[in-house]
Design a protein around this motif. Structure first.
Motif, PDB file in Angstrom:
ATOM      1  N   HIS A  37      -5.100  -7.866   5.173  1.00 29.23           N
ATOM      2  CA  HIS A  37      -4.499  -9.006   4.473  1.00 29.23           C
ATOM      3  C   HIS A  37      -5.110  -9.244   3.094  1.00 29.23           C
ATOM      4  O   HIS A  37      -4.813 -10.261   2.460  1.00 29.23           O
ATOM      5  N   GLU A  38      -5.964  -8.325   2.634  1.00 35.45           N
ATOM      6  CA  GLU A  38      -6.601  -8.477   1.329  1.00 35.45           C
ATOM      7  C   GLU A  38      -5.756  -7.814   0.237  1.00 35.45           C
ATOM      8  O   GLU A  38      -5.539  -6.604   0.266  1.00 35.45           O
ATOM      9  N   PRO A  39      -5.261  -8.584  -0.738  1.00 41.11           N
ATOM     10  CA  PRO A  39      -4.422  -8.006  -1.793  1.00 41.11           C
ATOM     11  C   PRO A  39      -5.198  -7.163  -2.803  1.00 41.11           C
ATOM     12  O   PRO A  39      -4.631  -6.281  -3.435  1.00 41.11           O
ATOM     13  N   ASP A  40      -6.499  -7.446  -2.964  1.00 43.87           N
ATOM     14  CA  ASP A  40      -7.314  -6.692  -3.915  1.00 43.87           C
ATOM     15  C   ASP A  40      -7.758  -5.381  -3.261  1.00 43.87           C
ATOM     16  O   ASP A  40      -8.475  -5.385  -2.260  1.00 43.87           O
ATOM     17  N   ALA A  41      -7.342  -4.258  -3.832  1.00 46.49           N
ATOM     18  CA  ALA A  41      -7.598  -2.949  -3.224  1.00 46.49           C
ATOM     19  C   ALA A  41      -9.086  -2.648  -3.090  1.00 46.49           C
ATOM     20  O   ALA A  41      -9.528  -2.071  -2.088  1.00 46.49           O
ATOM     21  N   THR A  42      -9.879  -3.045  -4.084  1.00 47.87           N
ATOM     22  CA  THR A  42     -11.312  -2.763  -4.044  1.00 47.87           C
ATOM     23  C   THR A  42     -11.991  -3.534  -2.919  1.00 47.87           C
ATOM     24  O   THR A  42     -12.781  -2.979  -2.148  1.00 47.87           O
ATOM     25  N   ILE A  43     -11.672  -4.816  -2.813  1.00 48.09           N
ATOM     26  CA  ILE A  43     -12.280  -5.631  -1.760  1.00 48.09           C
ATOM     27  C   ILE A  43     -11.773  -5.200  -0.390  1.00 48.09           C
ATOM     28  O   ILE A  43     -12.526  -5.185   0.588  1.00 48.09           O
ATOM     29  N   ALA A  44     -10.497  -4.810  -0.309  1.00 45.85           N
ATOM     30  CA  ALA A  44      -9.955  -4.310   0.962  1.00 45.85           C
ATOM     31  C   ALA A  44     -10.711  -3.066   1.408  1.00 45.85           C
ATOM     32  O   ALA A  44     -10.990  -2.881   2.600  1.00 45.85           O
TER      33      ALA A  44
END
Length: 365
Positions: free
Chosen positions: A22-29
């Motif tokens: 559910h994380e939109p930011d690819a790096t944080i995902a």
């Protein structure tokens, strides 16, 4: 205890997976996926220690599934906050045990607390915005509204339950109990809502003043603020060149730079200041009232000792449910937490009932 360790790791594995999904930011995902794999490896290691097969890994607990549901409704920042709290609790427990047994503390005990940030900082393409976004999430330990809901309901239930039992003890559950209970509900709810309004409003005013000062510093000395921001990133372990580049990129947009600076320097998340003090007050009033009405309801339909007994039973159920809800934050056993809540609530009510009984006898005499 070992089975509990396995369950904890399985739950963390499951929840980090959900965070990644559910994380939109690819790096944080990507960070969350890596963390999920780490937790999975921990679970598998515990299983191996117990001479169990990989197929014997437990499924996510009801707590983990409930947290996932809450994440879907209220946002997954709350889930991240709970995970960070859990990691800190585990780290503190390990350190305490080692100190008690006079074992050497190596520094690895709290590795889980810092591992998310460490993974993120090692991402070569990480930006200051991403780092600030991540840290503001786990620093705020989302779910304050949910905590407020549980604690507000608990305050209303325990305080009014004690009041109702005190009046019931003095009057044998007859005259005045319903009136006193409703008065206690109204007075307590108004007090809680006013306190919440003052708390939110004063916090907003304090932070707004600090934010204004930071903006003035940014306008009068942008070079100094950029150096300060770079130093903050360097203190977190980011290489000097990367830290300076991150700071320079952020300073290209003044409003964005201001937002990042207040997060990094002051620990203020501007998004959290947008909440309405009036809404918080109304929310607090309703939550307190929901808890406070439980011990009063039986006296609306009946009276005497019958109403007292029903009130005690209803309040005990309410106390148990609140104790069970608290385990979402603490990770403790549901039965332990629920029964503990019931025990303390009943003890408080018994004391006020006894005092009311003594007062009632002395007045009658």
């Amino acid at each position: 205890m070992r089975n509990k360790n396995i369950q904890t790791e399985v739950d963390a594995w499951f929840l980090y997976q959900k965070l990644a999904e559910h994380e939109p930011d690819a790096t944080i995902a990507k960070v969350f996926r890596q963390m999920s794999e780490i937790e999975k490896s921990h679970a598998e290691a515990f299983v191996k220690q117990e001479n169990m097969s990989a197929e014997d890994l437990t499924r996510p607990s009801w707590r983990a599934k409930t947290l996932n549901t809450i994440g879907k409704i209220f946002g997954y920042d709350y889930v991240l906050g709970v995970l960070m709290d859990t990691e800190k609790s585990i780290a503190n427990a390990v350190i305490t045990t080692k100190r008690k047994n006079k074992q050497k503390i190596t520094g690895s005990e709290a590795s889980h607390v810092n591992i998310l940030r460490t993974i993120l900082e090692k991402e070569t393409k990480v930006t200051g915005t991403q780092l600030s976004k991540f840290e503001s999430r786990h620093r705020s330990v989302g779910g304050n509204a949910i905590r407020a809901a549980v604690l507000g309901g608990n305050d209303g239930l325990v305080s009014n339950f004690s009041l109702v039992m005190g009046i019931a003890g003095a009057t044998a559950g007859q005259q005045g109990v319903l009136l006193a209970g409703l008065a206690g509900l109204l007075a307590g709810a108004l007090s809680m809502s006013l306190g919440e309004w003052i708390s939110v409003k004063s916090s907003q005013e304090l932070y707004e003043n600090q934010m204004q000062i930071e903006m003035e510093e940014l306008e009068t000395n942008p070079e100094g603020e950029m150096k300060e921001l770079a130093l903050i990133y360097m203190a977190k372990g980011i290489p000097e060149d990367q830290a300076q580049q991150m700071a320079a990129d952020i300073m290209k947009n003044k409003s964005h730079a201001h937002e990042i600076l207040i997060k990094e320097e002051l620990g203020i998340n501007a998004e959290e200041l947008k909440g309405s003090a009036v809404e918080a007050a109304v929310y607090s009033f309703i939550l307190f009232a929901i808890g406070a009405i439980i011990p009063v309801l039986p006296f609306i339909f009946t009276s005497g000792m019958k109403a007292v007994l029903i009130s005690v039973l209803a309040s005990a159920v309410g106390l148990f449910l609140i104790g069970a809800a608290i385990t979402l934050f603490t990770g403790k056993n549901v039965w332990y937490s629920g029964l503990r809540q019931v025990m303390f609530g009943l003890a408080a009510a018994a004391i006020t009932f006894g005092i009311g009984k003594l007062i009632g006898v002395s007045i009658a005499g």
